[in-house]
Design a protein around this motif. Structure first.
Motif, mmCIF file in Angstrom:
data_model
loop_
_atom_site.group_PDB
_atom_site.id
_atom_site.type_symbol
_atom_site.label_atom_id
_atom_site.label_comp_id
_atom_site.label_asym_id
_atom_site.label_seq_id
_atom_site.Cartn_x
_atom_site.Cartn_y
_atom_site.Cartn_z
ATOM 1 N N ALA A 257 50.658 55.665 44.967
ATOM 2 C CA ALA A 257 49.213 55.401 44.956
ATOM 3 C C ALA A 257 48.831 54.547 43.763
ATOM 4 C CB ALA A 257 48.446 56.723 44.935
ATOM 5 N N GLY A 258 49.405 54.852 42.601
ATOM 6 C CA GLY A 258 49.106 54.065 41.412
ATOM 7 C C GLY A 258 49.598 52.640 41.528
ATOM 8 N N LEU A 259 50.754 52.430 42.163
ATOM 9 C CA LEU A 259 51.270 51.074 42.342
ATOM 10 C C LEU A 259 50.401 50.283 43.322
ATOM 11 C CD1 LEU A 259 55.096 51.850 42.496
ATOM 12 C CD2 LEU A 259 53.806 50.878 40.584
ATOM 13 N N LEU A 260 49.912 50.946 44.362
ATOM 14 C CA LEU A 260 48.998 50.265 45.281
ATOM 15 C C LEU A 260 47.724 49.834 44.562
ATOM 16 C CD1 LEU A 260 49.250 52.600 48.424
ATOM 17 C CD2 LEU A 260 50.348 50.372 48.119
ATOM 18 N N ASP A 261 47.224 50.687 43.674
ATOM 19 C CA ASP A 261 46.026 50.341 42.904
ATOM 20 C C ASP A 261 46.298 49.212 41.923
ATOM 21 O OD1 ASP A 261 44.535 52.281 44.181
ATOM 22 O OD2 ASP A 261 44.810 53.782 42.601
ATOM 23 N N GLN A 262 47.498 49.180 41.379
ATOM 24 C CA GLN A 262 47.824 48.201 40.348
ATOM 25 C C GLN A 262 48.156 46.830 40.923
ATOM 26 O OE1 GLN A 262 50.873 49.628 37.720
ATOM 27 N NE2 GLN A 262 50.901 47.780 36.456
ATOM 28 N N HIS A 264 48.672 45.980 44.965
ATOM 29 C CA HIS A 264 48.239 45.580 46.301
ATOM 30 C C HIS A 264 46.726 45.416 46.407
ATOM 31 C CE1 HIS A 264 52.233 47.262 46.773
ATOM 32 N NE2 HIS A 264 52.339 46.694 47.957
ATOM 33 N N ARG A 265 45.978 46.403 45.965
ATOM 34 C CA ARG A 265 44.524 46.343 46.148
ATOM 35 C C ARG A 265 43.900 45.142 45.443
ATOM 36 N NH1 ARG A 265 43.208 50.960 48.783
ATOM 37 N NH2 ARG A 265 44.574 52.777 48.439
ATOM 38 N N PRO A 266 44.274 44.829 44.195
ATOM 39 C CA PRO A 266 43.676 43.636 43.561
ATOM 40 C C PRO A 266 44.011 42.340 44.294
ATOM 41 C CG PRO A 266 44.663 45.069 41.902
ATOM 42 C CD PRO A 266 45.101 45.585 43.240
ATOM 43 N N ILE A 267 45.253 42.223 44.782
ATOM 44 C CA ILE A 267 45.637 41.005 45.497
ATOM 45 C C ILE A 267 44.878 40.902 46.812
ATOM 46 C CG2 ILE A 267 47.555 39.924 46.744
ATOM 47 C CD1 ILE A 267 49.371 40.890 44.455
ATOM 48 N N ILE A 268 44.791 42.002 47.541
ATOM 49 C CA ILE A 268 44.043 42.003 48.801
ATOM 50 C C ILE A 268 42.579 41.655 48.558
ATOM 51 C CG2 ILE A 268 43.211 43.514 50.652
ATOM 52 C CD1 ILE A 268 45.956 44.966 50.390
ATOM 53 N N ALA A 269 42.010 42.195 47.490
ATOM 54 C CA ALA A 269 40.602 41.910 47.180
ATOM 55 C C ALA A 269 40.403 40.438 46.843
ATOM 56 C CB ALA A 269 40.136 42.784 46.018
ATOM 57 N N GLU A 270 41.339 39.855 46.099
ATOM 58 C CA GLU A 270 41.205 38.440 45.725
ATOM 59 C C GLU A 270 41.338 37.538 46.947
ATOM 60 O OE1 GLU A 270 40.694 34.904 43.677
ATOM 61 O OE2 GLU A 270 40.150 36.970 43.153
ATOM 62 N N LEU A 271 42.270 37.839 47.828
ATOM 63 C CA LEU A 271 42.407 37.037 49.045
ATOM 64 C C LEU A 271 41.167 37.164 49.916
ATOM 65 C CD1 LEU A 271 46.158 37.759 49.897
ATOM 66 C CD2 LEU A 271 45.178 35.551 49.218
ATOM 67 N N ARG A 272 40.597 38.358 49.994
ATOM 68 C CA ARG A 272 39.366 38.535 50.767
ATOM 69 C C ARG A 272 38.224 37.745 50.134
ATOM 70 N NH1 ARG A 272 38.860 43.559 50.116
ATOM 71 N NH2 ARG A 272 37.083 43.646 48.691
ATOM 72 N N ARG A 273 38.159 37.769 48.806
ATOM 73 C CA ARG A 273 37.103 37.027 48.111
ATOM 74 C C ARG A 273 37.170 35.542 48.417
ATOM 75 N NH1 ARG A 273 36.057 34.007 43.881
ATOM 76 N NH2 ARG A 273 38.254 33.802 43.316
ATOM 77 N N ARG A 274 38.374 35.034 48.641
ATOM 78 C CA ARG A 274 38.554 33.607 48.929
ATOM 79 C C ARG A 274 38.376 33.279 50.401
ATOM 80 N NH1 ARG A 274 42.933 30.928 44.979
ATOM 81 N NH2 ARG A 274 42.470 32.101 43.089
ATOM 82 N N GLY A 275 38.067 34.273 51.198
ATOM 83 C CA GLY A 275 37.854 34.020 52.617
ATOM 84 C C GLY A 275 39.121 33.992 53.436
#
Length: 466
Positions: A257-262, A264-275
């Protein structure tokens, strides 16, 4: 109320990873048929699985036609090449639910410089690096990194069929690798642009952490570790992977869970932010340094051979999870399935997979050698996933690739699974076969030099990665 199970699934690909996916999905209640394109003869022997051998996996129109033919409710894209070719985009445009990112999001794997760019914007730690379109500037930067005395890593910016990474101990080797990439880029007639990424070299054990993402949310798989070198004790050339195992003792599953937070989640959020939302399997290749985990690379699909050892550990239906990710309803569907927490539940024990490769692999694998012992291995209760086989006139199999099969065994713990996998792999025989006998047994777990097929100097000492 339960999550929705797709009744008809199309899997794109034909290797060991796709065989494992077909085996897992076809075994799940509610799935009536799994089609695999182009698949293989061996994959087609699985119950409720059929292959579509004539489908070109890089041809978006052909894949869309295949999906329509089987009325696919879910399409799962296995390899990276169709992602780069935009096959996922074509399928989505035709109205299909697709587990696999579109071409823009798949750049997280298909461009090393893009991966660094996304990671930096997301606050995810990667090795110090720089990307270059100019040969002389690349060599100058290599000199700066080499001056530190720890070596450096030279990577082709794009996909290079596993031959795009050189782990170098000194500047001389790095310069040779950079010049070779420049020549290769020019020889392929590539447009001017970034051709190389140069990174600092880090050391430590590696871990493969895969998250299933719907563009916003993510759920994790167990951690795996693969063995890249051809021979025992991490000797010989690098390969696509000679075996894998799960779980991994130095990455407890309570820490996923901590690795996903560290990562995966930030990368997924950044890709979503870029459309460009990421929908699919986001593979984080981590190195566990003395200063904490660092991201070495991202892949945009399930790993191979990691998938072969991870999927048998999953203790819940995978079909509803992949469909929910494709539809953007992952969090709700996982909750409906009664899954608590950010990691899919697993069966107790461990799995170890041993890859058996052809004579001459990885440079010039020989084809056409008759294979024996496959039925014997399966009868002993083990799994055999085919990656490079073809049928012969007598109904048997012959070698038809580099990595031929992955033999997977289960055990109450890693030691037992490793012993069983080694014994099971010994049952499979063909002329010139190559395999490791130490998969999951403590050797090979700290050095893999991921995807590096060229070494500038002597091999890294045991216990070191980069």
């Amino acid at each position: 109320m339960t999550a929705i199970m797709p009744t008809r699934v199309l899997i794109l690909g034909g290797g060991g990873r796709e065989h494992a996916l077909a085996w897992k999905l076809a075994s799940e209640p509610g799935i009536n048929e799994v089609a695999v394109a182009p698949g293989s003869v061996a994959i087609g022997t699985e119950p409720r699985v059929r292959v579509m051998a004539g489908v070109a996996p890089l041809d978006g129109n052909a894949v869309v036609a295949a999906a329509r033919h089987v009325a696919a409710e879910l399409v799962v894209i296995g390899p990276e090449a169709p992602l780069e070719a935009g096959v996922g985009d074509a399928l989505r445009a035709a109205g299909f639910a697709v587990f696999g990112p579109n071409r823009a999001a798949a750049r997280i794997e298909t461009s090393k410089s893009f991966c660094h760019e996304i990671a930096e914007a997301a606050g995810v730690r990667m090795p110090r690096s720089a990307a270059f379109a100019d040969l002389d500037e690349a060599i100058d930067f290599a000199g700066v990194l080499a001056a530190g005395g720890d070596g450096l890593v030279v990577k082709a910016d794009g996909l290079a069929a596993g031959k795009g990474v050189s782990v170098c101990d000194d500047l001389e080797g790095a310069v040779a690798a950079i010049r070779a990439l420049a020549r290769d880029t020019a020889g392929r007639g590539a447009a001017a642009g970034v051709f190389v990424v140069i990174e600092e070299r880090l050391r430590g054990p590696e871990a493969s952490v895969i998250g299933l993402a719907d563009g916003r949310d993510v759920v994790g798989l167990p951690v795996a570790r693969d063995h890249k070198r051809l021979l025992d004790h991490d000797e010989g050339p690098n390969t696509g992977g000679m075996g894998a195992y799960s779980p991994v003792a130095d990455v407890p599953e309570t820490g996923i869970a901590g690795l996903l937070d560290q990562f995966h989640r930030p990368i997924i959020a950044e890709l979503r932010r870029r459309g460009t939302p990421f929908i699919g399997a986001l593979y984080a290749g981590l190195i566990l340094t003395a200063d904490g985990p660092v991201l070495l690379e991202c892949n945009a699909r399930f790993g191979d051979p990691e998938a072969q050892v991870l999927l048998p550990r999953i203790a819940t239906p995978l079909g509803p999870v992949l469909l929910a990710a494709a539809r953007g309803t992952l969090a709700d569907s996982v909750a409906r399935m009664g899954i608590q927490g950010p990691v899919l539940p697993t069966f107790p024990g461990a799995t170890v997979g041993v890859v058996i490769a052809a004579a001459g692999y990885p440079d010039a694998p020989r084809h056409g050698d008759a294979i024996s012992g496959l039925d014997e291995t399966i009868a002993a209760g083990h799994l055999v996933f085919h990656a490079g086989t073809a049928s012969d006139d007598d109904g048997g199999y012959v070698t038809n690739g580099g990595r031929i099969v992955t033999v997977v065994a289960r055990g109450r713990d890693l030691e037992e699974a490793a012993e069983r996998a080694d014994a099971a792999a010994s049952l499979v025989r063909f002329h010139g076969s190559q395999r490791r006998r130490d998969v999951g047994r403590g050797t090979g777990v700290l050095q893999s030099d991921r995807d590096a097929t060229d070494r500038a100097t002597a091999p890294t000492p045991a216990g070191a990665r980069r």
